[in-house]
Design a protein around this motif. Structure first.
Motif, PDB file in Angstrom:
ATOM      1  N   GLY A 124      24.613  99.871   5.461  1.00 32.51           N
ATOM      2  CA  GLY A 124      24.646  98.579   4.734  1.00 32.51           C
ATOM      3  C   GLY A 124      24.922  98.909   3.019  1.00 32.51           C
ATOM      4  O   GLY A 124      24.817  97.895   2.533  1.00 32.51           O
ATOM      5  N   TYR A 125      24.794 100.117   2.624  1.00 31.72           N
ATOM      6  CA  TYR A 125      24.559 100.481   1.386  1.00 31.72           C
ATOM      7  C   TYR A 125      26.131 100.075   0.606  1.00 31.72           C
ATOM      8  O   TYR A 125      27.259 100.258   1.052  1.00 31.72           O
ATOM      9  CB  TYR A 125      24.355 101.940   1.004  1.00 31.72           C
ATOM     10  N   ALA A 126      25.809  99.442  -0.623  1.00 31.65           N
ATOM     11  CA  ALA A 126      27.001  99.123  -1.518  1.00 31.65           C
ATOM     12  C   ALA A 126      26.489  99.350  -2.929  1.00 31.65           C
ATOM     13  O   ALA A 126      25.524  99.043  -3.304  1.00 31.65           O
ATOM     14  CB  ALA A 126      27.494  97.607  -1.315  1.00 31.65           C
ATOM     15  N   ARG A 127      27.433 100.190  -3.726  1.00 30.43           N
ATOM     16  CA  ARG A 127      27.093 100.664  -4.748  1.00 30.43           C
ATOM     17  C   ARG A 127      26.905  99.240  -5.957  1.00 30.43           C
ATOM     18  O   ARG A 127      27.546  98.533  -5.674  1.00 30.43           O
ATOM     19  CB  ARG A 127      28.095 101.635  -5.509  1.00 30.43           C
ATOM     20  N   ARG A 128      25.959  99.496  -6.750  1.00 32.16           N
ATOM     21  CA  ARG A 128      25.528  98.276  -7.660  1.00 32.16           C
ATOM     22  C   ARG A 128      26.250  98.676  -8.930  1.00 32.16           C
ATOM     23  O   ARG A 128      26.636  99.907  -9.243  1.00 32.16           O
ATOM     24  CB  ARG A 128      24.084  98.431  -7.981  1.00 32.16           C
ATOM     25  N   LEU A 129      26.618  97.643  -9.563  1.00 27.96           N
ATOM     26  CA  LEU A 129      27.234  97.381 -10.803  1.00 27.96           C
ATOM     27  C   LEU A 129      26.114  97.410 -11.938  1.00 27.96           C
ATOM     28  O   LEU A 129      25.167  97.146 -11.763  1.00 27.96           O
ATOM     29  CB  LEU A 129      28.147  96.233 -11.145  1.00 27.96           C
ATOM     30  N   ARG A 130      26.228  98.328 -12.784  1.00 24.67           N
ATOM     31  CA  ARG A 130      25.384  98.504 -14.075  1.00 24.67           C
ATOM     32  C   ARG A 130      26.284  98.421 -15.391  1.00 24.67           C
ATOM     33  O   ARG A 130      27.358  98.565 -15.596  1.00 24.67           O
ATOM     34  CB  ARG A 130      24.455  99.770 -13.785  1.00 24.67           C
ATOM     35  N   TRP A 131      25.415  98.265 -16.635  1.00 29.30           N
ATOM     36  CA  TRP A 131      26.012  98.443 -17.603  1.00 29.30           C
ATOM     37  C   TRP A 131      26.595  99.857 -17.921  1.00 29.30           C
ATOM     38  O   TRP A 131      25.610 100.701 -17.559  1.00 29.30           O
ATOM     39  CB  TRP A 131      25.517  97.837 -18.961  1.00 29.30           C
ATOM     40  N   ALA A 132      27.395 100.266 -18.794  1.00 28.50           N
ATOM     41  CA  ALA A 132      27.841 101.658 -19.134  1.00 28.50           C
ATOM     42  C   ALA A 132      26.963 102.385 -19.792  1.00 28.50           C
ATOM     43  O   ALA A 132      26.893 103.732 -19.349  1.00 28.50           O
ATOM     44  CB  ALA A 132      29.156 101.477 -20.036  1.00 28.50           C
ATOM     45  N   ASP A 133      25.923 101.959 -20.264  1.00 26.68           N
ATOM     46  CA  ASP A 133      24.803 102.557 -20.763  1.00 26.68           C
ATOM     47  C   ASP A 133      23.698 102.977 -19.808  1.00 26.68           C
ATOM     48  O   ASP A 133      22.588 103.626 -20.196  1.00 26.68           O
ATOM     49  CB  ASP A 133      24.186 102.012 -22.069  1.00 26.68           C
ATOM     50  N   GLY A 134      23.867 102.596 -18.548  1.00 26.07           N
ATOM     51  CA  GLY A 134      23.103 102.709 -17.475  1.00 26.07           C
ATOM     52  C   GLY A 134      21.990 101.664 -17.227  1.00 26.07           C
ATOM     53  O   GLY A 134      21.354 101.509 -16.264  1.00 26.07           O
ATOM     54  N   THR A 135      21.957 100.911 -17.990  1.00 22.57           N
ATOM     55  CA  THR A 135      21.074  99.322 -17.786  1.00 22.57           C
ATOM     56  C   THR A 135      21.601  98.645 -16.675  1.00 22.57           C
ATOM     57  O   THR A 135      22.593  98.384 -16.426  1.00 22.57           O
ATOM     58  CB  THR A 135      21.223  98.309 -19.218  1.00 22.57           C
ATOM     59  N   PRO A 136      20.577  98.372 -15.925  1.00 17.41           N
ATOM     60  CA  PRO A 136      20.857  97.328 -14.788  1.00 17.41           C
ATOM     61  C   PRO A 136      21.502  95.871 -15.228  1.00 17.41           C
ATOM     62  O   PRO A 136      21.215  95.538 -16.441  1.00 17.41           O
ATOM     63  CB  PRO A 136      19.420  97.127 -14.032  1.00 17.41           C
ATOM     64  N   ILE A 137      22.351  95.427 -14.648  1.00 16.39           N
ATOM     65  CA  ILE A 137      23.190  94.390 -14.807  1.00 16.39           C
ATOM     66  C   ILE A 137      22.197  93.052 -15.206  1.00 16.39           C
ATOM     67  O   ILE A 137      22.270  92.508 -16.171  1.00 16.39           O
ATOM     68  CB  ILE A 137      24.397  93.754 -13.808  1.00 16.39           C
ATOM     69  N   GLU A 138      21.170  92.933 -14.404  1.00 15.11           N
ATOM     70  CA  GLU A 138      20.211  91.793 -14.789  1.00 15.11           C
ATOM     71  C   GLU A 138      19.497  91.909 -15.752  1.00 15.11           C
ATOM     72  O   GLU A 138      18.984  90.995 -16.231  1.00 15.11           O
ATOM     73  CB  GLU A 138      19.306  91.633 -13.273  1.00 15.11           C
TER      74      GLU A 138
END
Length: 165
Positions: A124-138
Motif C-alpha cells: 500500500g506504499y505511495a510516495r509522498r510529496l515534499r518540498w524540493a529542499d526535502g522539507t515535508p509538505i506539512e
C-alpha cells in the motif's frame, strides 16, 4: 476578485503555460477543486486508505457535467490532473502518501519533489510529496487563506433506476 489558496500557490510558483491554464480553469470552475477534495475526504471517511487522482479527475468530469446538465461542458484537460494533484496535497497535506504520484512538470513549477523510493516498499506504499529542499509538505509553505470547500457534493450513493445484469 478575492484571493484564494490556489492564487497564493500560483503566485509563489515558477511561470509555466500549463500553470497559467490550470489557474485560469480554477478561477472559472472553483467547484472542481472543492469536488475533488470532498470526494477524497468521503473516500477516506468510508475506510479507503488510498485514492487515484486520475480516477477522481474523470469521475469529477462526469459528475459535474451531470449536475450542470447537457448545456454545460467541462473542458477538463487531463494535463491539469498533476497540477490539481500537487495543489491538493500542498493545501491538504493530510492526503499526502495516499495516492500514487509520478514525477511531473508541476514538481518543477511548484517547487516540489517526490520522496526517494525506499529499498523495500510496504504494502500500500505511495510516495509522498515534499518540498524540493526535502522539507515535508506539512512543515513548509502554507497559504494565508486555507482552502475551504464551498461546494458540497451529494454524499449518498448514486442510484440507478434498475440494476444492470
Amino acid at each position: 476578485m478575492t484571493i484564494d489558496a490556489i492564487d497564493e500557490l500560483v503566485a509563489r510558483s515558477k511561470p509555466h503555460h500549463e500553470l497559467a491554464r490550470f489557474h485560469r480553469f480554477h478561477r472559472e470552475h472553483p467547484e472542481v477543486l472543492d469536488f475533488l477534495v470532498s470526494e477524497i475526504r468521503l473516500r477516506i471517511e468510508r475506510g479507503f486508505g488510498a485514492f487515484s487522482f486520475a480516477s477522481l479527475w474523470h469521475y469529477s468530469r462526469w459528475k459535474l457535467e451531470m449536475k450542470s446538465g447537457p448545456t454545460t461542458t467541462y473542458l477538463m484537460n487531463d494535463h491539469a490532473t498533476p497540477y490539481y494533484a500537487r495543489a491538493i496535497l500542498i493545501l491538504h497535506p493530510e492526503f499526502n502518501g495516499r495516492a500514487e504520484l509520478r514525477t511531473a512538470t508541476p514538481d518543477r513549477v511548484f517547487g516540489t519533489e517526490l520522496e526517494p523510493l525506499p529499498k523495500k516498499r510496504q504494502k500500500g506504499y505511495a510516495r509522498r510529496l515534499r518540498w524540493a529542499d526535502g522539507t515535508p509538505i506539512e512543515l513548509g509553505w502554507r497559504p494565508t487563506q486555507p482552502h475551504v470547500v464551498a461546494y458540497a457534493p451529494a454524499t449518498r450513493a448514486d442510484i440507478h433506476p434498475r440494476e444492470i445484469v
